[in-house]
Design an enzyme around this catalytic site. Structure first.
Site, short mmCIF file in Angstrom:
data_model
loop_
_atom_site.label_atom_id
_atom_site.label_comp_id
_atom_site.label_asym_id
_atom_site.label_seq_id
_atom_site.Cartn_x
_atom_site.Cartn_y
_atom_site.Cartn_z
N GLU A 109 7.02 -21.92 8.03
CA GLU A 109 7.49 -21.00 9.07
C GLU A 109 8.51 -21.63 9.99
OE1 GLU A 109 4.04 -23.20 10.84
OE2 GLU A 109 4.46 -22.27 8.91
N GLU A 127 0.80 -1.22 0.00
CA GLU A 127 0.00 0.00 0.00
C GLU A 127 0.83 1.28 0.00
OE1 GLU A 127 -3.91 -1.84 2.32
OE2 GLU A 127 -2.43 -0.64 3.43
#
Length: 324
Positions: A133, A102
């Site tokens: 992960e 963004e």
């Protein structure tokens, strides 16, 4: 567990297949206030969730000094020509990916300024990929792109994700500053970071569902971090976005509104200045406020490293922005 948090580095830098992982962190504790949530109607469930959510801003507010240190490190990295890198898994990684995506359209900055790395790559952003992960070495490999002087921000709700730990370790070896943002003040990975932003969000409404309060806290912290970095880098004028360039009709209308708000002048005059500036918001703004042509405004901005206030000061205008 929703953000991919598992214990930090062990002997083989990961978790053996089939091994049970016991995570001991505040985010994994059982919330004594929501024992009967499964007996409540919809409105009752929502009230309990909302009551817990109201505690999150206070948890973020308690670590603002640490977050400010992270902001200054981010500004130093960008000012030196380096970058900011986010590393995370699961919910934490998705929040980081969204934040980085963004910034270019919001502030008109190159995408290379802030780069997000999600354990498992783009596939894991859309759909959970189990186990990615847990690999310390994958974090190290993904951090190989980090250059000296950069800032690496690791996000992990319980502060122990191996992928994040590997990235922080490799980043330090490569001469980067490091920050850990977690929902665990006693995060195991805290020692791997120069700054630990450890927010005490406590037990979740649903035990271990760290996409809830822990995720909200990370979203608030990262929004605040990146916004403050952009403000400190001169990507706003007052509280207005002036890095937006008028590349289409909708954006042109938004930029004209910004120019009107910043100058108090009429829409037609602001639109003409924007056209003369080739759609560059900051050039148009400096041109209007300093009453100079677009070329002179652009030159002042170049000398002021793109900062509107610096350009205006060079052109002899006071530093404070006019109020609306």
């Amino acid at each position: 567990m929703d953000d991919g948090d598992t214990p930090s580095r062990n002997g083989d830098h990961g978790t053996a297949e089939g091994e049970a992982v016991i995570v001991r962190a505040p985010t994994e504790e059982r919330n004594s206030g929501t024992y009967d949530i499964d007996l409540l109607p919809a409105l009752g469930i929502l009230r309990e969730i909302n009551a817990e959510d109201t505690t999150v801003p206070r948890a973020v507010g308690a670590v603002l000094p640490e977050l400010a240190r992270a902001v200054e490190s981010g500004v130093a990295a960008l000012a030196s020509g380096a970058a900011i890198h986010y590393f995370g898994a699961g919910t934490s990684g998705r929040i980081a990916t969204q934040d980085a995506a963004e910034l270019p359209p919001t502030y008109g900055v190159p995408p290379e300024w802030v780069v997000a790395h999600h354990a498992g790559g783009n596939e894991a952003v859309q759909r959970a990929v189990e186990g990615v992960e847990d690999d310390w070495e994958t974090g190290r490999v993904d951090a190989a792109v980090v250059t000296p002087g950069s800032l690496v921000v690791g996000l992990a709700a319980s502060g122990r994700t191996p992928y994040v730990g590997g990235a922080l370790e490799a980043a330090r070896e490569r001469g980067a500053r490091t920050v850990l943002i977690s929902a665990n003040p006693d995060a195991p990975l805290a020692d791997a970071a120069d700054v630990h932003v450890g927010m005490a969000t406590g037990a979740e409404v649903i035990a271990g569902s760290t996409r809830m309060k822990a995720g909200t806290a990370q979203k608030l912290a990262l929004n605040s971090f990146s916004t403050a970095v952009m403000v400190r880098m001169g990507r706003t004028y007052s509280n207005l976005m002036v890095g937006v360039d008028a590349t289409n009709g909708k954006l042109r209308g938004r930029v004209v509104t910004i120019l009107v708000q910043a100058t108090g002048l009429g829409e037609e005059e602001c639109a003409r200045a924007l056209t003369a500036a080739g759609g560059d918001t900051r050039t148009a703004l400096v041109s209007l406020l300093a009453e100079v042509d677009a070329d002179r405004a652009a030159q002042a901005l170049d000398r002021g490293q793109g900062r509107v206030r610096a350009a205006l000061a060079e052109l002899g205008l006071p530093g404070r922005a006019p109020s609306a």
